[in-house]
Design an enzyme around this catalytic site. Structure first.
Site, mmCIF file in Angstrom:
data_model
loop_
_atom_site.group_PDB
_atom_site.id
_atom_site.type_symbol
_atom_site.label_atom_id
_atom_site.label_comp_id
_atom_site.label_asym_id
_atom_site.label_seq_id
_atom_site.Cartn_x
_atom_site.Cartn_y
_atom_site.Cartn_z
ATOM 1 N N GLY A 15 6.354 1.113 2.343
ATOM 2 C CA GLY A 15 5.675 0.996 3.388
ATOM 3 C C GLY A 15 6.044 -0.456 4.265
ATOM 4 C CB THR A 16 4.456 -1.825 7.269
ATOM 5 O OG1 THR A 16 4.125 -0.297 7.556
ATOM 6 C CG2 THR A 16 5.380 -2.477 8.507
ATOM 7 C CB VAL A 19 8.266 -1.694 -2.891
ATOM 8 C CG1 VAL A 19 8.785 -0.640 -4.031
ATOM 9 C CG2 VAL A 19 9.686 -2.131 -2.305
ATOM 10 C CB VAL A 20 4.207 2.500 -3.130
ATOM 11 C CG1 VAL A 20 2.930 3.079 -4.332
ATOM 12 C CG2 VAL A 20 3.667 1.944 -1.984
ATOM 13 C CE LYS A 35 0.617 -0.038 0.148
ATOM 14 N NZ LYS A 35 -0.179 -0.225 1.598
ATOM 15 C CG ASP A 142 0.037 3.225 10.598
ATOM 16 O OD1 ASP A 142 0.464 3.924 11.505
ATOM 17 O OD2 ASP A 142 0.347 2.726 9.629
HETATM 18 P P1 AMP Z 1 1.940 2.440 2.228
HETATM 19 O O1 AMP Z 1 2.651 1.276 2.407
HETATM 20 O O2 AMP Z 1 0.487 2.590 1.936
HETATM 21 O O3 AMP Z 1 2.076 3.406 3.760
HETATM 22 O O4 AMP Z 1 2.817 3.494 0.971
HETATM 23 C C1 AMP Z 1 3.899 3.845 1.365
HETATM 24 C C2 AMP Z 1 4.094 5.059 0.623
HETATM 25 O O5 AMP Z 1 4.019 4.981 -0.907
HETATM 26 C C3 AMP Z 1 3.516 6.009 1.053
HETATM 27 O O6 AMP Z 1 3.928 7.070 2.254
HETATM 28 C C4 AMP Z 1 3.456 7.293 -0.154
HETATM 29 O O7 AMP Z 1 4.703 7.966 -0.299
HETATM 30 C C5 AMP Z 1 3.579 5.922 -1.132
HETATM 31 N N1 AMP Z 1 2.391 5.852 -1.729
HETATM 32 C C6 AMP Z 1 1.344 4.971 -1.246
HETATM 33 N N2 AMP Z 1 0.227 5.041 -1.833
HETATM 34 C C7 AMP Z 1 0.273 5.779 -2.845
HETATM 35 C C8 AMP Z 1 -0.522 6.064 -3.937
HETATM 36 N N3 AMP Z 1 -1.614 5.695 -4.315
HETATM 37 N N4 AMP Z 1 0.035 7.128 -4.980
HETATM 38 C C9 AMP Z 1 1.402 7.603 -4.837
HETATM 39 N N5 AMP Z 1 2.025 7.092 -3.772
HETATM 40 C C10 AMP Z 1 1.444 6.347 -2.872
#
Ligand code: AMP
Length: 334
Positions: A15-16, A19-20, A35, A142
């Protein structure tokens, strides 16, 4: 609990702000998403966003809002732990199935039929989560397919509250630099500083259209291009159609174009679907329905009924069929 209590499995997204990673709680085997927040490069950026996300999510407990179980720091990096979701509406990182794990995706995979029932199922989940956030004075700010996640039992979860804010105090000014451009409403593109839940409803309209056509509705390359794409479908606003639009801080006059009738652009959609879509995509934020109103819309009462959560998770083919290289029927091939 902390860093040592989790076994990391694989990186699933970025994400912004970080890393997840998919991980397992060593003691229980339960899957979670961690995250890890990148060190802020600029002025407090990541810190503030993370704090906001942590605080807001601690307050928001709902079936359709991602659950955050804890935050810990390790080697001076902050990590947030979430319930694990098997995919988002934009791309896939499925742990659902047997190896080799097929990449499942909802929006971009044109071989997975996306019928009206499933579109209703995804939208209902998202609107319920959103109605709850708005009832608790939280704007998401968002919404986009990549921030609508699906857990293994098929429940839609609003995720990524890094840009979310409490609203409600009258006269409070907000930044307009929120919402990923393609899903950003025209009032923010015109620099509005006073805005409310309607910003999220515009994004829901864009997501609804994208679920129907499998392509982003307004993929603008710049803010100006974004506005001209919006107006070429919805018509150029005037002070009559959108009171005081010309007083917005960054307002500029666009060439006058008439709206395109929605059935021309979405020939397969039902009249009720287009009424809801048209309401959500009202240029004037005052004319957009609230999330509660959207939930009560006739579109959701009419047949076919919304798919159940179990039907919302795309199933992979059995391994035997994969090995034989059998093709799935392509719903778009006519
Ligand atoms: P975010 O920074 O929250 O937008 O997360 C970036 C990407 O990580 C998302 O578009 C998802 O593909 C993945 N992601 C975020 N949260 C989760 C979660 N709880 N479970 C699985 N994948 C996630």
């Amino acid at each position: 609990m902390g860093h040592a209590d989790y076994e990391k499995i694989e990186v699933v997204g970025e994400g912004t702000f970080g890393v997840v990673t998919r991980a397992r709680v060593i003691k229980t085997g339960q899957e979670v998403a961690i995250k890890k927040i990148r060190k802020p490069s600029g002025k407090n950026g990541a810190d503030l966003s993370t704090l906001r996300e942590t605080m807001l999510l601690a307050e928001l407990r709902h079936q359709h809002v991602i659950e955050s179980s804890e935050a810990y720091s390790h080697n001076s990096a902050l990590s947030l732990v979430f319930e694990f979701c098997v995919l988002d509406l934009e791309k896939a990182h499925s742990s659902l199935t047997f190896p080799p794990r097929p990449m499942l995706q909802i929006l971009r995979d044109k071989t997975t039929p996306l019928d009206t029932s499933r579109i209703k199922g995804y939208l209902l989940g998202a609107f319920r989560g959103l109605a709850f956030c708005h009832a608790n004075w939280v704007l998401h700010r968002d919404l986009k397919p990549g921030n609508l996640l699906l857990n293994a039992s098929g429940h839609v979860k609003l995720a990524d509250f890094g840009l979310a804010r409490f609203y409600g105090s009258p006269g409070r000014k907000f930044t307009g630099q929120v919402v990923t451009r393609w899903y950003r409403p025209p009032e923010l593109l015109f620099g509005a500083k006073h805005y409310g839940p309607a910003v999220d409803l515009w994004s829901m309209g864009c997501i609804f259209a994208e679920l129907m056509t499998r392509a982003p509705l307004f993929p603008g390359g710049s803010d100006i291009d974004q506005l001209s794409r919006v107006f070429s479908l919805r018509g150029t606003p005037t002070d009559e159609s959108w009171p005081a639009v010309s007083k917005l801080p960054d307002y500029i006059q666009f060439k006058e174009v008439a709206p395109v009738p929605l059935p021309t652009r979405f020939p397969a959609a039902s009249p009720a679907a287009l009424r809801l879509l048209g309401d959500l995509l009202s240029l004037d934020p005052e004319q957009r329905p609230s999330a509660d109103k959207a939930l009560a819309h006739a579109f959701f009462d009419q047949a076919p009924p919304a798919a159940s959560p179990a039907e919302l998770v795309p199933r992979a083919r059995p391994p035997a069929a994969q090995q034989r290289g059998e093709k799935r029927p392509n719903p778009d091939a006519r």
